[in-house]
Design an enzyme around this catalytic site. Structure first.
Site, PDB file in Angstrom:
ATOM      1  N   GLU A  53      -5.324  -4.927  10.263  1.00 19.95           N
ATOM      2  CA  GLU A  53      -4.296  -3.918  10.493  1.00 19.95           C
ATOM      3  C   GLU A  53      -4.576  -3.175  11.794  1.00 19.95           C
ATOM      4  O   GLU A  53      -5.390  -2.227  11.815  1.00 19.95           O
ATOM      5  CB  GLU A  53      -4.283  -2.904   9.348  1.00 19.95           C
ATOM      6  CG  GLU A  53      -3.988  -3.508   8.000  1.00 19.95           C
ATOM      7  CD  GLU A  53      -3.368  -2.481   7.054  1.00 19.95           C
ATOM      8  OE1 GLU A  53      -2.232  -2.697   6.643  1.00 19.95           O
ATOM      9  OE2 GLU A  53      -4.003  -1.457   6.773  1.00 19.95           O
TER      10      GLU A  53
ATOM     11  N   ASN B 122       0.878  -1.168   0.000  1.00 18.29           N
ATOM     12  CA  ASN B 122       0.000   0.000   0.000  1.00 18.29           C
ATOM     13  C   ASN B 122       0.916   1.219   0.000  1.00 18.29           C
ATOM     14  O   ASN B 122       1.503   1.546   1.021  1.00 18.29           O
ATOM     15  CB  ASN B 122      -0.900  -0.015   1.240  1.00 18.29           C
ATOM     16  CG  ASN B 122      -1.749   1.244   1.331  1.00 18.29           C
ATOM     17  OD1 ASN B 122      -1.759   2.068   0.415  1.00 18.29           O
ATOM     18  ND2 ASN B 122      -2.456   1.404   2.440  1.00 18.29           N
TER      19      ASN B 122
ATOM     20  N   GLU C 243      -6.604   4.731   7.693  1.00 22.38           N
ATOM     21  CA  GLU C 243      -6.349   6.155   7.429  1.00 22.38           C
ATOM     22  C   GLU C 243      -7.577   6.814   6.801  1.00 22.38           C
ATOM     23  O   GLU C 243      -7.845   7.988   7.032  1.00 22.38           O
ATOM     24  CB  GLU C 243      -5.096   6.305   6.547  1.00 22.38           C
ATOM     25  CG  GLU C 243      -3.831   6.066   7.371  1.00 22.38           C
ATOM     26  CD  GLU C 243      -2.679   5.460   6.616  1.00 22.38           C
ATOM     27  OE1 GLU C 243      -2.674   5.502   5.375  1.00 22.38           O
ATOM     28  OE2 GLU C 243      -1.770   4.929   7.287  1.00 22.38           O
TER      29      GLU C 243
ATOM     30  N   LYS D 156       0.181   4.262  -0.286  1.00 26.33           N
ATOM     31  CA  LYS D 156      -0.436   5.459   0.302  1.00 26.33           C
ATOM     32  C   LYS D 156      -0.204   6.657  -0.623  1.00 26.33           C
ATOM     33  O   LYS D 156      -0.218   6.487  -1.839  1.00 26.33           O
ATOM     34  CB  LYS D 156       0.076   5.660   1.726  1.00 26.33           C
ATOM     35  CG  LYS D 156      -0.065   4.360   2.540  1.00 26.33           C
ATOM     36  CD  LYS D 156       0.143   4.496   3.990  1.00 26.33           C
ATOM     37  CE  LYS D 156      -0.060   3.142   4.655  1.00 26.33           C
ATOM     38  NZ  LYS D 156       0.045   3.174   6.101  1.00 26.33           N
TER      39      LYS D 156
ATOM     40  N   SER E 211       3.446  -2.183  10.071  1.00 29.21           N
ATOM     41  CA  SER E 211       4.900  -2.257  10.261  1.00 29.21           C
ATOM     42  C   SER E 211       5.480  -3.634   9.937  1.00 29.21           C
ATOM     43  O   SER E 211       6.456  -4.064  10.548  1.00 29.21           O
ATOM     44  CB  SER E 211       5.300  -1.815  11.680  1.00 29.21           C
ATOM     45  OG  SER E 211       4.881  -0.488  11.914  1.00 29.21           O
TER      46      SER E 211
ATOM     47  N   GLY F 235       2.572   2.371  10.574  1.00 31.93           N
ATOM     48  CA  GLY F 235       3.505   3.484  10.417  1.00 31.93           C
ATOM     49  C   GLY F 235       4.211   3.884  11.692  1.00 31.93           C
ATOM     50  O   GLY F 235       4.852   4.924  11.765  1.00 31.93           O
TER      51      GLY F 235
ATOM     52  N   HIS G 183      -9.401   1.294   4.690  1.00 32.76           N
ATOM     53  CA  HIS G 183      -8.115   1.455   5.384  1.00 32.76           C
ATOM     54  C   HIS G 183      -8.307   2.396   6.581  1.00 32.76           C
ATOM     55  O   HIS G 183      -9.080   3.345   6.514  1.00 32.76           O
ATOM     56  CB  HIS G 183      -7.059   2.016   4.423  1.00 32.76           C
ATOM     57  CG  HIS G 183      -5.694   1.949   5.013  1.00 32.76           C
ATOM     58  ND1 HIS G 183      -5.217   2.900   5.891  1.00 32.76           N
ATOM     59  CD2 HIS G 183      -4.719   1.008   4.897  1.00 32.76           C
ATOM     60  CE1 HIS G 183      -3.995   2.552   6.268  1.00 32.76           C
ATOM     61  NE2 HIS G 183      -3.670   1.415   5.687  1.00 32.76           N
TER      62      HIS G 183
END
Ligand code: 13P
Length: 258
Positions: A173, A13, A103, A15, A219, A179, A101
């Protein structure tokens, strides 16, 4: 079906990173890095920004790498400034789309209900879905991780048929691991992936649950991938930062061959 018969899926991904020219360069780098390695033990996907999709589809042409978009709108078309439809993604040759996701949930108001609408639209257009679920740090500390992830999964899959489930990958996730360099331990990741498989068994049946690919993301990197991927219920990875470096992404792909 079990871990041995489910094919692993390693997905990057990216991003909000890379211009179209940079996307082509990175895909070429990945192709060169994996050229002399065994890769048929996993499917390989790169999830790139919308404006990079056409370049990415072109760049992967002579390889086994597939392309994913990072979001899709639920409507077929209309007055939705800034949005992209499933049909548009299909038209540029995209095969997968990442939906839900964290985010998008955190910064763009994505809810379990809109995730469900997007999943339906993507499947209706013939796209395959990588559906993301995962708990916040506070939810883990409260001991409600499995409830949260079960709810996200159930709502996202509302009115999705068993037939359509063949085209859905679930990515677990944990938000606190994204991150941050903090990875869930293999045992923590395994526990939640196993719980998600139970939710799918309850919604559908055991055979379908055993056939569903469940990835871990947060991560995952060249150093920890092998151990995470060795867990019974972890069938691949959704990788952010480490997917932007061809050698690291290739090492993770290698770890998925076992
Ligand atoms: P990182 O691998 O950078 O933690 O990101 C994970 C992720 O969000 C993949 O979707």
């Amino acid at each position: 079906m079990n871990k041995a018969t489910r094919k692993a899926v390693i997905a990057g991904n990216w991003k909000m990173n890379k211009t179209p020219a940079e996307a082509t360069a990175l895909i070429n780098d990945i192709k060169a890095t994996i050229a002399d390695k065994k890769t048929d033990g996993c499917d390989i996907i790169v999830g790139v920004p919308f404006v990079d999709l056409a370049a990415a589809v072109e760049a992967v042409k002579d390889s086994a790498i597939k392309v994913a978009a990072q979001n899709v709108h639920w409507a077929e078309k209309g007055a939705f400034t800034g949005e992209i439809s499933a049909e548009m993604l299909k038209a540029v040759g995209v095969e997968y789309v990442i939906i839900g996701h964290s985010e998008r949930r955190q910064y763009f108001g994505e809810t379990n209900e809109t995730v469900n609408q997007r999943v339906k639209a993507a499947l209706a257009a013939g796209l395959k879905v990588i559906l993301c679920v995962g708990e916040l740090k506070d939810e883990r500390l409260l001991g409600i991780t499995e409830e949260i992830v079960a709810m996200q999964t159930k709502v996202a899959l509302n009115e999705i048929s068993a037939e359509d489930m063949k085209n859905i990958i679930i990515a677990y996730e944990p938000v606190w691991a994204i991150g941050t360099g903090l990875t869930a331990t293999p045992a923590q990741a395994e526990e939640v992936c196993a719980a998600i498989r139970k939710v799918i068994a309850a919604l559908y049946d055991c055979t379908l649950a055993e056939a569903t690919t469940i990835q871990y993301g947060g991560s995952m990197n060249a150093g920890n991938a092998a151990e995470l991927l060795s867990m019974k219920n972890i069938d691949g990875g959704l990788i952010g930062g480490a997917s932007l470096k061809a050698p690291d992404f290739a090492t993770i792909i290698e770890a998925a061959q076992a």
